[in-house]
Design a protein around this motif. Structure first.
Motif: not given
Length: 191
Positions: A11, A15, A19, A70, A72-73, A77, A93-94
């Motif tokens: 993740d 991310s 990014i 952590y 990610l979302w 993203l 991103p998370g």
């Protein structure tokens, strides 16, 4: 000892690459060939700032006895990619998810300030490096300075989902000092 699960490492890596890619795309004027050339620079400047920001949250949470990881979302993203298409980046991103018993306001504030303080420290390091590194490396360091000062300032906005709201609820004076430092660094980088 700090541990990262395989999923967490994945993740963070995904991310960071997304990014860095969207920032490279915007910084290059939305030119794909220039984006590819600029990508290593944004991985170093934006990616490093993002990763260390999140790791700072994780380490601080662990220091206070919480489990932290952590994640990610995906929607965040996608939002970053869509906004980059239009020439700017809005990235979510998370986040580091923290689990444990009740998190007191002061501890939550300390966990939350760790990320922006990391970006402030990176901005200062990049700024100092820019004054001693020659030519293109100096420009890379200036980009790292500008991006990290902005990341700190953005994350200190006191709205619910950002670090700034938790820091402000904990200690408005600490929030003000950190926000003032990030603001000064950010707007100094524009001149």
């Amino acid at each position: 000892m700090v541990r990262f699960s395989r999923g967490e490492l994945r993740d963070i890596l995904v991310s960071m690459i997304v990014i860095a890619g969207v920032f490279a795309y915007v910084f290059s004027g939305r030119n794909i060939q220039a984006t590819v050339i600029l990508l290593p620079v944004t991985v170093l400047t934006v990616g490093l700032g993002f990763v260390l920001h999140e790791i700072a949250h994780k380490l601080t949470a662990i220091h206070y006895g919480f489990w932290a990881e952590y994640r990610l979302w995906v929607e965040g993203l996608i939002l970053a990619v869509v906004t980059a298409y239009f020439g700017f980046v809005f990235a979510a991103p998370g986040a580091v998810y923290i689990h444990g018993n009740y998190i007191e306001r002061d501890v939550n504030g300390k966990i939350s300030i760790a990320g922006p303080l990391t970006n402030i420290a990176l901005a200062i390091i990049f700024l100092m490096a820019s004054s001693v590194l020659p030519g293109p490396l100096g420009y890379v360091a200036m980009l790292g300075y500008a991006v990290n000062s902005f990341l700190a300032l953005f994350n200190l906005i006191p709205i619910a989902v950002l670090d700034g709201a938790k820091v402000f609820r904990w200690n408005p004076l600490i929030w003000l000092a950190a926000a003032a430092a990030a603001f000064t660094l950010t707007f100094n980088s524009m001149f």
